[in-house]
Structures are given as structure tokens and as C-alpha cells.
Design a protein around this motif. Sequence first.
Motif, short mmCIF file in Angstrom:
data_model
loop_
_atom_site.label_atom_id
_atom_site.label_comp_id
_atom_site.label_asym_id
_atom_site.label_seq_id
_atom_site.Cartn_x
_atom_site.Cartn_y
_atom_site.Cartn_z
N THR A 150 0.82 -1.13 -0.11
CA THR A 150 0.14 0.02 -0.04
C THR A 150 0.91 1.26 0.05
O THR A 150 2.17 1.04 0.18
CB THR A 150 -0.88 -0.05 1.15
OG1 THR A 150 -1.76 1.02 1.35
CG2 THR A 150 -0.17 0.21 2.53
N GLU A 183 -0.33 5.68 6.44
CA GLU A 183 -0.42 4.38 5.19
C GLU A 183 -1.75 4.64 4.59
O GLU A 183 -2.67 5.20 5.27
CB GLU A 183 -0.26 3.08 5.69
CG GLU A 183 1.26 2.79 6.22
CD GLU A 183 1.23 1.39 6.54
OE1 GLU A 183 1.43 0.27 5.78
OE2 GLU A 183 1.14 0.96 7.97
N ASN A 203 -4.77 2.77 2.28
CA ASN A 203 -5.21 1.50 1.85
C ASN A 203 -5.60 1.64 0.32
O ASN A 203 -6.71 1.38 -0.13
CB ASN A 203 -6.47 0.95 2.73
CG ASN A 203 -6.73 -0.29 2.39
OD1 ASN A 203 -6.01 -1.02 1.87
ND2 ASN A 203 -8.00 -0.87 2.58
N GLY A 240 -4.41 -1.06 -1.48
CA GLY A 240 -4.99 -2.67 -2.08
C GLY A 240 -4.07 -2.90 -2.98
O GLY A 240 -4.70 -3.47 -4.02
#
Length: 265
Positions: free
Chosen positions: A130, A216, A218, A220
Motif C-alpha cells: 500500500t 499508510e 489503503n 490494496g
Amino acid sequence: MSARSALPVIAVAAAVAVLSGCSSTTSGGKKGSGGLELVSSGTLKTCTHLPYAPFQVKKDGKVVGFDVDLVDLVAKDLGVKQEIVNTPFEGIETGQDFTIRTCDLAAAGMTITPERDKVMDFSDPYFNATQALLTKKGKPFKKVEDLKGKKLGYQKATTGGIYAKKHGKGVELVEFEDLGLLLTAVKSGQVDAGINDNGVLFDYVKQNPDTAVTAEFNTGEHYGIGVRTGNDALRKKINAAIKKAKSDGTYDRIYKKWFGTTPQS
């Protein structure tokens, strides 16, 4: 090297298709183990773009890293040796390096994206990633939007760059040719923050405690090993090696070697 992103490659993809159609499947290739066509006999050539620790990095004159160890498993199964080819990332992600037979595969911390999938074929995913934000320690930035009026660095041709451009309204974006230059810019204060894949940024922070990963995102992302479009024989060998490594514990050992922990299930 970063969940590294796809540049717009429609024109390049078209050129790749034309060139591929005009070339023989054996042009410039040598038959390797099991009848696989390799660029050079007895060698599995891997395109990457250095540095991208801990996936690929030169230490004591040798290129080592997580990706290197993983591809070594494929080379061992084929009965050949891996050879690292350091090349600009644009040539990898546009598929050009496969068209001109620079390498057999690309292992470059590379995110599987629809754009890239048009110009190469990918192995099964082998790493989850990510995007993350790197700053000097103590800085308050928790998201890209916090950097309005500030400088945010990103690596050229990466998914971090795409994320920064999408969310960085009012942020001064600064492009860097490779990860090393980006990290140096953050550490020296040339930019206020840098965006890249979480794995490489956490690795950097371990060695540079005056920096920190403050966020961070997300996204994916999944890394894949790239091969020339239609090279199913090699792709299947790669998939088999990854599957075997995950089932017999080898993948976990390699992961712990480079990241200090085992992968989350």
C-alpha cells in the motif's frame, strides 16, 4: 520498486503489439530447461530498477533482496542462474524491455495494474503493498491533503505518483527519477514528505531514525512478476515456484529475512 505505477502507455502498447506481431517467437531467444525460451542460454535475466530496498539493492557489489531471493527459486527450478539487469523503470512497465529481449522477466516491486497488464503478463500476486508517507521525524503530516502549500516528492512512473496527483490539490509535487533520490530529498529537507510503497519506506526508517512513516493509505496493491505477453511457459513456472515456496515455508523464511517478520495472513 514501488508499487510502481503505470504511465499512460497506449502508444507504447500499440508499438509493442506491432513489434511482437512482426517478430518470430524464437527471435534472439535460446531454449532453456524444459524447452523454455530464454534470452541467453543458461541464464534467467531479470529486469529491475535499482535501488529499491529491501526488494532489490546492491550490497558489497552484489544485487540482493526479497525479489532476488524469490526469483532465485525459479532459476533453481529451471536449472539456470539468475542475472540482474538494472534498467530504467519506464522500459520495464511499458513492456519495451520484453519486446527488445532485454530480459526474461521483471521483478521490480511492481504493482499489477490494468495498464501494465496490457503490455505484459503477470504471475500470481506475491506481495501485498500500500502507499505510505515518509517525513522527517516529528512532522504532523498524516495525509496528502495536509501538505497543501508544501512539497511532496514521488518517484517517477509509480502508483505513489498517481495517488499524489489524485489527492494533492494545492500540494507542490516534485518528481524524482528513482527511490534513492526521493529518500535523500526527504531526509535533507528538499521536500516536506515523500510517498512510496510502505515496504520500502519502513525499511528506510529502520536505518534512518530521524525519519518516520506518518501514514499508510489503503490502496490494496499487489506485486507481480512480469513476463513477455504470451510467455505462458515461464509464467507457469514462476507461479509454481511461488506456490511451492508458500506451501513449504520458504516464502515465510525469505520474508522474515528481509522484513524482520512473517507476512500477515
